[in-house]
Design an enzyme around this catalytic site. Structure first.
Site, PDB file in Angstrom:
ATOM      1  N   ARG A 206       8.097   4.044  -4.793  1.00 39.91           N
ATOM      2  CA  ARG A 206       8.126   3.141  -3.692  1.00 39.91           C
ATOM      3  C   ARG A 206       7.167   2.069  -3.970  1.00 39.91           C
ATOM      4  O   ARG A 206       7.525   0.921  -3.675  1.00 39.91           O
ATOM      5  CB  ARG A 206       8.186   4.102  -2.457  1.00 39.91           C
ATOM      6  CG  ARG A 206       8.116   2.985  -1.133  1.00 39.91           C
ATOM      7  CD  ARG A 206       8.244   3.557   0.176  1.00 39.91           C
ATOM      8  NE  ARG A 206       6.709   4.078   0.309  1.00 39.91           N
ATOM      9  CZ  ARG A 206       6.620   5.088   1.269  1.00 39.91           C
ATOM     10  NH1 ARG A 206       7.493   5.392   2.276  1.00 39.91           N
ATOM     11  NH2 ARG A 206       5.493   5.527   1.689  1.00 39.91           N
TER      12      ARG A 206
ATOM     13  N   GLU B  82      12.557   2.730  13.840  1.00 39.82           N
ATOM     14  CA  GLU B  82      11.689   3.893  13.372  1.00 39.82           C
ATOM     15  C   GLU B  82      10.300   3.849  14.217  1.00 39.82           C
ATOM     16  O   GLU B  82      10.077   2.992  15.000  1.00 39.82           O
ATOM     17  CB  GLU B  82      11.165   3.599  11.915  1.00 39.82           C
ATOM     18  CG  GLU B  82      10.534   2.220  11.625  1.00 39.82           C
ATOM     19  CD  GLU B  82      10.219   1.887  10.112  1.00 39.82           C
ATOM     20  OE1 GLU B  82      10.007   2.843   9.496  1.00 39.82           O
ATOM     21  OE2 GLU B  82      10.154   0.753   9.881  1.00 39.82           O
TER      22      GLU B  82
ATOM     23  N   LEU C 133      11.454   1.577   6.816  1.00 39.37           N
ATOM     24  CA  LEU C 133      10.534   1.937   5.539  1.00 39.37           C
ATOM     25  C   LEU C 133      11.394   3.222   5.056  1.00 39.37           C
ATOM     26  O   LEU C 133      11.658   4.179   5.901  1.00 39.37           O
ATOM     27  CB  LEU C 133       9.115   2.185   5.762  1.00 39.37           C
ATOM     28  CG  LEU C 133       8.584   2.454   4.592  1.00 39.37           C
ATOM     29  CD1 LEU C 133       8.224   1.480   3.592  1.00 39.37           C
ATOM     30  CD2 LEU C 133       7.329   3.225   4.681  1.00 39.37           C
TER      31      LEU C 133
ATOM     32  N   LYS D 196       6.272  -1.929   1.862  1.00 39.97           N
ATOM     33  CA  LYS D 196       5.295  -1.342   2.300  1.00 39.97           C
ATOM     34  C   LYS D 196       4.071  -2.239   2.426  1.00 39.97           C
ATOM     35  O   LYS D 196       3.387  -2.222   1.489  1.00 39.97           O
ATOM     36  CB  LYS D 196       5.133   0.204   1.879  1.00 39.97           C
ATOM     37  CG  LYS D 196       3.945   0.939   2.905  1.00 39.97           C
ATOM     38  CD  LYS D 196       4.313   2.602   2.558  1.00 39.97           C
ATOM     39  CE  LYS D 196       3.290   3.139   3.225  1.00 39.97           C
ATOM     40  NZ  LYS D 196       3.416   3.249   4.641  1.00 39.97           N
TER      41      LYS D 196
ATOM     42  N   ARG E 138      -7.158 -20.660  -1.896  1.00 40.07           N
ATOM     43  CA  ARG E 138      -6.020 -20.246  -0.771  1.00 40.07           C
ATOM     44  C   ARG E 138      -4.957 -21.451  -1.112  1.00 40.07           C
ATOM     45  O   ARG E 138      -5.166 -22.602  -1.077  1.00 40.07           O
ATOM     46  CB  ARG E 138      -6.640 -20.670   0.532  1.00 40.07           C
ATOM     47  CG  ARG E 138      -5.578 -20.369   1.810  1.00 40.07           C
ATOM     48  CD  ARG E 138      -6.165 -20.186   3.145  1.00 40.07           C
ATOM     49  NE  ARG E 138      -5.224 -19.826   4.006  1.00 40.07           N
ATOM     50  CZ  ARG E 138      -4.447 -20.543   4.743  1.00 40.07           C
ATOM     51  NH1 ARG E 138      -4.260 -21.918   4.344  1.00 40.07           N
ATOM     52  NH2 ARG E 138      -3.636 -20.131   5.781  1.00 40.07           N
TER      53      ARG E 138
ATOM     54  N   TYR F 138       0.744  -1.318  -0.083  1.00 41.86           N
ATOM     55  CA  TYR F 138      -0.004   0.030   0.065  1.00 41.86           C
ATOM     56  C   TYR F 138       0.923   1.345  -0.083  1.00 41.86           C
ATOM     57  O   TYR F 138       2.233   1.172   0.176  1.00 41.86           O
ATOM     58  CB  TYR F 138      -0.881  -0.038   1.208  1.00 41.86           C
ATOM     59  CG  TYR F 138      -0.208   0.242   2.175  1.00 41.86           C
ATOM     60  CD1 TYR F 138       0.713  -0.460   3.266  1.00 41.86           C
ATOM     61  CD2 TYR F 138      -0.321   1.580   3.096  1.00 41.86           C
ATOM     62  CE1 TYR F 138       1.052  -0.325   4.621  1.00 41.86           C
ATOM     63  CE2 TYR F 138       0.052   1.862   4.265  1.00 41.86           C
ATOM     64  CZ  TYR F 138       1.117   0.833   5.071  1.00 41.86           C
ATOM     65  OH  TYR F 138       1.453   1.100   6.105  1.00 41.86           O
TER      66      TYR F 138
HETATM   67  N1  PDD Z   1       2.906   5.251   7.149  1.00 41.75           N
HETATM   68  N2  PDD Z   1       7.719   3.896   8.540  1.00 41.75           N
HETATM   69  C1  PDD Z   1       6.548   3.135   8.518  1.00 41.75           C
HETATM   70  C2  PDD Z   1       6.591   1.899   9.375  1.00 41.75           C
HETATM   71  C3  PDD Z   1       5.550   3.582   8.258  1.00 41.75           C
HETATM   72  O1  PDD Z   1       4.569   3.029   8.112  1.00 41.75           O
HETATM   73  C4  PDD Z   1       5.432   4.995   7.461  1.00 41.75           C
HETATM   74  C5  PDD Z   1       4.314   5.672   6.900  1.00 41.75           C
HETATM   75  C6  PDD Z   1       6.749   5.743   7.418  1.00 41.75           C
HETATM   76  C7  PDD Z   1       6.898   7.036   6.711  1.00 41.75           C
HETATM   77  O2  PDD Z   1       6.800   7.034   5.598  1.00 41.75           O
HETATM   78  P1  PDD Z   1       6.104   8.053   4.634  1.00 41.75           P
HETATM   79  O3  PDD Z   1       6.933   9.412   4.780  1.00 41.75           O
HETATM   80  O4  PDD Z   1       6.356   7.692   3.176  1.00 41.75           O
HETATM   81  O5  PDD Z   1       4.629   8.312   4.927  1.00 41.75           O
HETATM   82  C8  PDD Z   1       7.812   5.177   8.038  1.00 41.75           C
HETATM   83  C9  PDD Z   1       1.827   5.575   6.620  1.00 41.75           C
HETATM   84  C10 PDD Z   1       1.541   7.030   6.647  1.00 41.75           C
HETATM   85  C11 PDD Z   1       0.535   4.738   7.320  1.00 41.75           C
HETATM   86  O6  PDD Z   1       0.868   3.611   7.270  1.00 41.75           O
HETATM   87  O7  PDD Z   1      -0.395   5.210   7.581  1.00 41.75           O
END
Ligand code: PDD
Length: 287
Positions: A52, A182, A207, A149, A100, A33
């Site tokens: 990405r 993170e 990420l 992601k 499945r 996503y």
């Molecule tokens: N999440 N690290 C993780 C684990 C994340 O899920 C996200 C973003 C980030 C920051 O990435 P970016 O700057 O590209 O949004 C870092 C999104 C916002 C979410 O899951 O809602």
């Protein structure tokens, strides 16, 4: 609230936007996503999010559902139909529907594409920025490919829920040496010596945040120093400022870690400055 959701070629009303029970996203978290920010009717950092997404799909060998420019049209139309001016777009691609089977090579699937958009309460976002957020640390419980992601978010769901129960707003995943990796849904930063910004280097433990990349561009533009090196929880507690970055929170000051205050009251001067110049450096595309 989201009123219209795009599902596999059709714009459906909220309650009719359904996915098959044998979708591999539902059964195996076999899906990726992206979350894009919409600011004043413009899509923020679209090119970087698309890159990405394409990387995530490639790493999992999921077929792209459509070319990038067509995806852009879906996003644009979804934003328009939901009348979003300031908010976010959620886009998810799963490997698709099939009986499945752990082996995806054994089933023929077409990717499932879902896209929706919702408005954000800017007043509330400003309030959170002014008061700052509280973070608690949490030992890493995720898999070894956090650079992809995927929708496999249960470790973050549970950890964030724990944070909420303890009166905090976000968690920072740490490794066994108490190194900060993170946030649950954000990247983690600290400020040292006035203008030095430190964050975890990009590898499979985190990420590569799109907001993080814009921040690096800002540092370059304003001749501030970037240190891409992991920091420990105790280093963070001694920092002048700390903050998180993500597409939905942009930049949010961190005012405490595990109940210990960090920096001064509310957002520090560097965090404020980065927030102020953010959209002058981010790539903005008309929708
Ligand atoms: N999440 N690290 C993780 C684990 C994340 O899920 C996200 C973003 C980030 C920051 O990435 P970016 O700057 O590209 O949004 C870092 C999104 C916002 C979410 O899951 O809602």
């Amino acid at each position: 609230m989201t009123r219209i959701i795009y599902v596999n070629g059709k714009y459906k009303s909220y309650f009719d936007a359904l996915i098959h029970s044998e979708d591999r996203g539902f059964q195996f978290s076999d899906a990726v996503y992206e979350v894009y920010e919409v600011k004043n009717g413009q899509l923020v950092n679209a090119r970087l999010h698309m890159a990405r997404l394409s990387r995530s799909l490639g790493e999992l060998k999921i077929k792209p559902p459509m070319p990038e420019n067509a995806l852009y049209c879906v996003i644009s139309e979804t934003v328009r139909r939901n009348r979003v001016q300031n908010g976010s777009v959620y886009l998810q691609v799963s490997r698709g529907v099939g009986p499945r089977n752990f082996l995806f090579s054994a089933v023929k699937t077409q990717p499932t594409l879902v896209c929706y958009a919702r408005n954000l309460d800017l007043v509330q976002q400003k309030k959170v920025f002014e008061r700052g957020i509280k973070v608690i640390t949490h030992k890493e419980t995720r898999w070894a490919r956090c650079d992809i992601k995927t929708v496999m978010l249960l470790p973050a769901v549970l950890a964030k829920e724990k944070a909420r129960a303890e009166g905090a707003d976000e968690i920072w995943f740490t490794d066994r040496d108490d190194i900060v990796l993170e946030g649950g849904s954000s990247n983690a930063w600290i400020v040292k010596n006035g203008n030095q910004l430190q964050t975890h280097p990009v590898n499979s433990a985190i990420l590569c945040g799109v907001t993080r990349l814009t921040l690096i561009d800002i540092l370059r533009k304003y001749s501030m120093k970037l240190i891409e090196r992991a920091f420990s929880v105790s280093e963070a507690l001694q920092a002048e400022e700390a903050f998180i970055t993500s597409a939905t929170s942009v930049i949010m000051p961190v005012v405490s870690i595990n109940g210990q205050r960090i920096g001064g009251e509310g957002a520090g001067p560097v965090t404020k400055m980065l927030r102020e110049v953010f959209y002058s450096v981010a790539e903005m595309d008309l929708l």
